[in-house]
Design a protein around this motif. Structure first.
Motif, PDB file in Angstrom:
ATOM      1  N   ILE A   1       0.708  -0.944  -0.118  1.00 57.27           N
ATOM      2  CA  ILE A   1       0.121   0.153  -0.362  1.00 57.27           C
ATOM      3  C   ILE A   1       0.517   0.973  -0.065  1.00 57.27           C
ATOM      4  O   ILE A   1       1.654   1.631   0.775  1.00 57.27           O
ATOM      5  CB  ILE A   1      -0.946  -0.153   1.256  1.00 57.27           C
ATOM      6  N   ASN A   2       0.528   1.636  -0.725  1.00 50.71           N
ATOM      7  CA  ASN A   2       2.199   2.379  -1.354  1.00 50.71           C
ATOM      8  C   ASN A   2       1.535   4.504  -0.802  1.00 50.71           C
ATOM      9  O   ASN A   2       2.722   5.877  -0.414  1.00 50.71           O
ATOM     10  CB  ASN A   2       1.879   3.501  -2.987  1.00 50.71           C
ATOM     11  N   SER A   3       0.248   4.772  -0.232  1.00 52.00           N
ATOM     12  CA  SER A   3       0.284   5.987   1.073  1.00 52.00           C
ATOM     13  C   SER A   3      -0.572   5.923   1.210  1.00 52.00           C
ATOM     14  O   SER A   3      -1.534   4.486   1.643  1.00 52.00           O
ATOM     15  CB  SER A   3      -0.365   6.790   0.539  1.00 52.00           C
ATOM     16  N   ILE A   4      -0.810   6.698   2.813  1.00 56.35           N
ATOM     17  CA  ILE A   4      -2.363   6.656   3.762  1.00 56.35           C
ATOM     18  C   ILE A   4      -3.413   6.542   3.416  1.00 56.35           C
ATOM     19  O   ILE A   4      -4.561   5.855   3.225  1.00 56.35           O
ATOM     20  CB  ILE A   4      -1.946   7.508   4.724  1.00 56.35           C
ATOM     21  N   GLU A   5      -3.505   7.289   1.590  1.00 52.86           N
ATOM     22  CA  GLU A   5      -4.672   7.159   1.564  1.00 52.86           C
ATOM     23  C   GLU A   5      -4.981   6.370   0.011  1.00 52.86           C
ATOM     24  O   GLU A   5      -6.561   6.651   0.362  1.00 52.86           O
ATOM     25  CB  GLU A   5      -4.695   9.199   0.021  1.00 52.86           C
ATOM     26  N   GLN A   6      -4.244   5.403  -0.160  1.00 54.49           N
ATOM     27  CA  GLN A   6      -4.685   4.890  -1.117  1.00 54.49           C
ATOM     28  C   GLN A   6      -5.736   4.046  -0.625  1.00 54.49           C
ATOM     29  O   GLN A   6      -6.390   3.841  -1.727  1.00 54.49           O
ATOM     30  CB  GLN A   6      -3.223   3.485  -1.180  1.00 54.49           C
TER      31      GLN A   6
ATOM     32  N   VAL B   1     -14.033  -1.394   0.928  1.00 55.17           N
ATOM     33  CA  VAL B   1     -13.337  -0.308   2.110  1.00 55.17           C
ATOM     34  C   VAL B   1     -13.999  -0.131   3.025  1.00 55.17           C
ATOM     35  O   VAL B   1     -14.524   1.086   2.626  1.00 55.17           O
ATOM     36  CB  VAL B   1     -12.130  -0.167   1.537  1.00 55.17           C
ATOM     37  N   GLU B   2     -14.746  -0.610   4.049  1.00 57.49           N
ATOM     38  CA  GLU B   2     -15.073   0.379   4.344  1.00 57.49           C
ATOM     39  C   GLU B   2     -14.933   0.226   6.330  1.00 57.49           C
ATOM     40  O   GLU B   2     -13.791  -0.029   6.340  1.00 57.49           O
ATOM     41  CB  GLU B   2     -16.830  -1.317   5.114  1.00 57.49           C
ATOM     42  N   ASP B   3     -15.413   1.271   6.912  1.00 56.67           N
ATOM     43  CA  ASP B   3     -14.599   1.193   8.436  1.00 56.67           C
ATOM     44  C   ASP B   3     -14.776   0.326   9.097  1.00 56.67           C
ATOM     45  O   ASP B   3     -13.162   0.542  10.038  1.00 56.67           O
ATOM     46  CB  ASP B   3     -16.167   1.473   9.631  1.00 56.67           C
ATOM     47  N   ASP B   4     -14.516  -1.524   9.396  1.00 56.77           N
ATOM     48  CA  ASP B   4     -13.882  -2.315   9.439  1.00 56.77           C
ATOM     49  C   ASP B   4     -12.822  -2.510   9.336  1.00 56.77           C
ATOM     50  O   ASP B   4     -11.917  -3.439   9.267  1.00 56.77           O
ATOM     51  CB  ASP B   4     -14.915  -2.927  10.173  1.00 56.77           C
ATOM     52  N   PHE B   5     -12.220  -1.883   7.893  1.00 52.77           N
ATOM     53  CA  PHE B   5     -11.369  -2.330   6.617  1.00 52.77           C
ATOM     54  C   PHE B   5     -10.064  -2.317   7.456  1.00 52.77           C
ATOM     55  O   PHE B   5     -10.011  -1.532   8.103  1.00 52.77           O
ATOM     56  CB  PHE B   5     -11.285  -2.015   5.643  1.00 52.77           C
ATOM     57  N   PRO B   6      -8.907  -3.161   7.701  1.00 50.41           N
ATOM     58  CA  PRO B   6      -7.774  -2.693   7.685  1.00 50.41           C
ATOM     59  C   PRO B   6      -6.843  -2.313   7.285  1.00 50.41           C
ATOM     60  O   PRO B   6      -6.353  -2.938   6.702  1.00 50.41           O
ATOM     61  CB  PRO B   6      -6.997  -4.205   8.586  1.00 50.41           C
ATOM     62  N   CYS B   7      -6.549  -0.917   7.566  1.00 45.83           N
ATOM     63  CA  CYS B   7      -6.260  -0.425   6.488  1.00 45.83           C
ATOM     64  C   CYS B   7      -5.881   1.683   7.717  1.00 45.83           C
ATOM     65  O   CYS B   7      -6.357   2.130   8.676  1.00 45.83           O
ATOM     66  CB  CYS B   7      -6.176   0.484   5.399  1.00 45.83           C
ATOM     67  N   LEU B   8      -4.410   2.018   6.919  1.00 37.80           N
ATOM     68  CA  LEU B   8      -4.486   2.864   7.471  1.00 37.80           C
ATOM     69  C   LEU B   8      -5.161   4.446   7.299  1.00 37.80           C
ATOM     70  O   LEU B   8      -5.773   4.436   5.435  1.00 37.80           O
ATOM     71  CB  LEU B   8      -2.784   3.622   7.566  1.00 37.80           C
ATOM     72  N   ARG B   9      -5.777   5.509   7.926  1.00 39.10           N
ATOM     73  CA  ARG B   9      -6.203   6.373   7.414  1.00 39.10           C
ATOM     74  C   ARG B   9      -5.774   7.483   7.518  1.00 39.10           C
ATOM     75  O   ARG B   9      -5.596   7.841   8.750  1.00 39.10           O
ATOM     76  CB  ARG B   9      -7.506   6.711   8.165  1.00 39.10           C
ATOM     77  N   ARG B  10      -6.094   8.847   6.861  1.00 43.42           N
ATOM     78  CA  ARG B  10      -5.484  10.167   7.452  1.00 43.42           C
ATOM     79  C   ARG B  10      -6.438  10.751   8.336  1.00 43.42           C
ATOM     80  O   ARG B  10      -5.449  11.140   9.609  1.00 43.42           O
ATOM     81  CB  ARG B  10      -6.083  10.921   6.323  1.00 43.42           C
ATOM     82  N   ALA B  11      -6.912  10.741   9.313  1.00 42.13           N
ATOM     83  CA  ALA B  11      -8.310  10.668  10.062  1.00 42.13           C
ATOM     84  C   ALA B  11      -7.568  10.276  10.792  1.00 42.13           C
ATOM     85  O   ALA B  11      -8.204  11.242  12.403  1.00 42.13           O
ATOM     86  CB  ALA B  11      -9.305  10.284  10.144  1.00 42.13           C
ATOM     87  N   THR B  12      -7.358   9.021  11.050  1.00 42.60           N
ATOM     88  CA  THR B  12      -6.743   8.684  12.518  1.00 42.60           C
ATOM     89  C   THR B  12      -4.664   8.465  12.784  1.00 42.60           C
ATOM     90  O   THR B  12      -4.847   7.939  13.579  1.00 42.60           O
ATOM     91  CB  THR B  12      -6.765   7.156  12.821  1.00 42.60           C
ATOM     92  N   VAL B  13      -4.027   9.097  11.421  1.00 46.21           N
ATOM     93  CA  VAL B  13      -2.759   8.932  11.641  1.00 46.21           C
ATOM     94  C   VAL B  13      -1.999   9.874  12.211  1.00 46.21           C
ATOM     95  O   VAL B  13      -2.684  11.343  11.743  1.00 46.21           O
ATOM     96  CB  VAL B  13      -1.982   7.886  10.179  1.00 46.21           C
ATOM     97  N   PRO B  14      -1.713  10.166  13.180  1.00 40.37           N
ATOM     98  CA  PRO B  14      -1.393  11.365  13.500  1.00 40.37           C
ATOM     99  C   PRO B  14      -0.984  12.228  12.651  1.00 40.37           C
ATOM    100  O   PRO B  14      -0.070  12.093  11.546  1.00 40.37           O
ATOM    101  CB  PRO B  14      -0.233  11.291  14.592  1.00 40.37           C
ATOM    102  N   ALA B  15      -1.103  13.517  13.147  1.00 47.15           N
ATOM    103  CA  ALA B  15      -0.939  15.109  12.023  1.00 47.15           C
ATOM    104  C   ALA B  15       0.549  15.470  11.630  1.00 47.15           C
ATOM    105  O   ALA B  15       1.445  15.055  10.586  1.00 47.15           O
ATOM    106  CB  ALA B  15      -1.898  16.053  12.584  1.00 47.15           C
ATOM    107  N   GLN B  16       1.746  14.256  12.823  1.00 46.12           N
ATOM    108  CA  GLN B  16       3.156  14.325  12.419  1.00 46.12           C
ATOM    109  C   GLN B  16       3.668  13.651  11.360  1.00 46.12           C
ATOM    110  O   GLN B  16       4.968  13.767  10.580  1.00 46.12           O
ATOM    111  CB  GLN B  16       3.472  14.212  13.317  1.00 46.12           C
TER     112      GLN B  16
END
Length: 338
Positions: free
Chosen positions: A209-214, A289-304
């Motif tokens: 997975i090449n980015s948080i947004e993917q 890809v719903e709420d329970d799908f295991p992936c990174l999401r911009r809203a939950t990843v620290p802003a840093q």
């Protein structure tokens, strides 16, 4: 926004090229993106196609200068009439440059501006220069044969493209294919998206997975298409898959765009002798890809954390997969029966 499609740009350039070439430039206004004006242009002599984007002078500050030209020239136009109080940047196709690639590039730059239309003039200028620099990096890249992994990845995307055509999207299928343009997802279909990951039977299905947004659906309808191939004598190699799609695409505009997207994917006719591995579809699973799908999401990843690349174990997913027909139906496609 009007005039931003590949066909729209080509029509504008054809009209400009037939006009009197006594002037150095001919222009036709395409659209405005907030304070930014966009023109199609033709430079004489030579009838070279161009895209001209002009900014309020205070918005454009380029301490490092304009990006170096790779495949197309980047020029500043000084016209006391049309651009008297603005900074006008022209992207001009080089005589040896592919018109198909240049057209795709110009449309992509316009889409980038359109996406950022609510930003400040200075941010719009930075987005424009950044996207142009990205394209010039691509143009300067040395072309080598695709690795086996890259062949499998491209086969997966081409398989999904063929499915789109079979499900009634033959005149728009290639427009949906956005992976070669470095979109967050490989396919944008209506208001939804599909990200394609491919593997070969016998290997663990570990998807990069090449980015948080993917896989960040951000509330939009999204599917992960997990496509698995097996090596088989009765399968198709990459060259045969490309030829089949060329025969299938009915619209000239779609075929032209398809050829450009192939080049952007790294597929070059000079390398076809390297693509001998025959692959046959083993299975294709579509995971919502719903709420329970295991992936990174911009809203939950620290802003840093600005960027991230990670590996998803597709075989370990607990979510239920659905057939391609159900996924496409959710995206608004209905298969046309013969």
């Amino acid at each position: 926004m009007t005039g931003w499609t590949e066909e729209g740009l080509l029509r504008s350039w054809r009209v400009l090229a037939t006009q009197d070439d006594s002037a150095n430039w001919r222009f036709v206004h395409l659209t405005d993106v907030g304070p930014v004006a966009v023109e199609a242009g033709c430079q004489f002599p030579g009838r070279r196609e161009a895209l001209i984007v002009s900014f309020p002078r205070a918005a454009m500050s380029m301490p490092g200068g304009l990006p170096d030209g790779k495949g197309f020239d980047v020029l500043t136009i000084r016209d006391g009439g049309l651009f008297s109080d603005r900074t006008a940047i022209a992207l001009v196709r080089r005589p040896e440059g592919s018109l198909d690639i240049f057209t795709v590039m110009a449309a992509d730059v316009l889409r980038t501006l359109d996406t950022a239309r609510t930003h400040s003039p200075r941010d719009l200028a930075e987005a424009f220069i950044g996207r142009v620099s990205d394209w010039q990096t691509f143009m300067a890249r040395k072309r080598r044969p695709l690795s086996l992994q890259a062949q499998v990845g491209l086969m997966g995307e081409l398989w999904l493209l063929s499915q789109l055509i079979q499900h009634g999207a033959s005149t728009t299928a290639v427009d949906c294919w956005q992976g070669p343009l470095h979109s967050a997802q490989d396919f944008l279909i209506g208001s939804g998206a599909v990200e394609v990951k491919s593997s070969i039977v016998g290997n663990s299905f570990l998807a990069r997975i090449n980015s948080i947004e993917q896989l960040d659906s951000d509330g939009c309808l999204m599917f992960l298409a997990a496509v698995r191939f097996e090596e088989a004598p009765d399968g198709m190699n990459l060259v045969e898959m490309v030829e089949r799609l060329r025969e299938t695409l009915p619209a000239a505009g779609q075929l032209r765009l398809f050829e450009a997207m192939l080049l952007l994917s790294g597929y070059d006719e000079d390398h076809v002798e390297h693509y001998r591995v025959k692959l046959k579809l083993s299975d294709a699973r579509f995971f919502p890809v719903e709420d329970d799908f295991p992936c990174l999401r911009r809203a939950t990843v620290p802003a840093q954390v600005r960027k991230a690349v990670y590996t998803l174990d597709v075989d370990a997913l607990e979510q239920l997969a659905i057939p391609v027909e159900q996924a496409f139906s959710s995206l608004g496609l209905v298969k046309h029966e013969p």
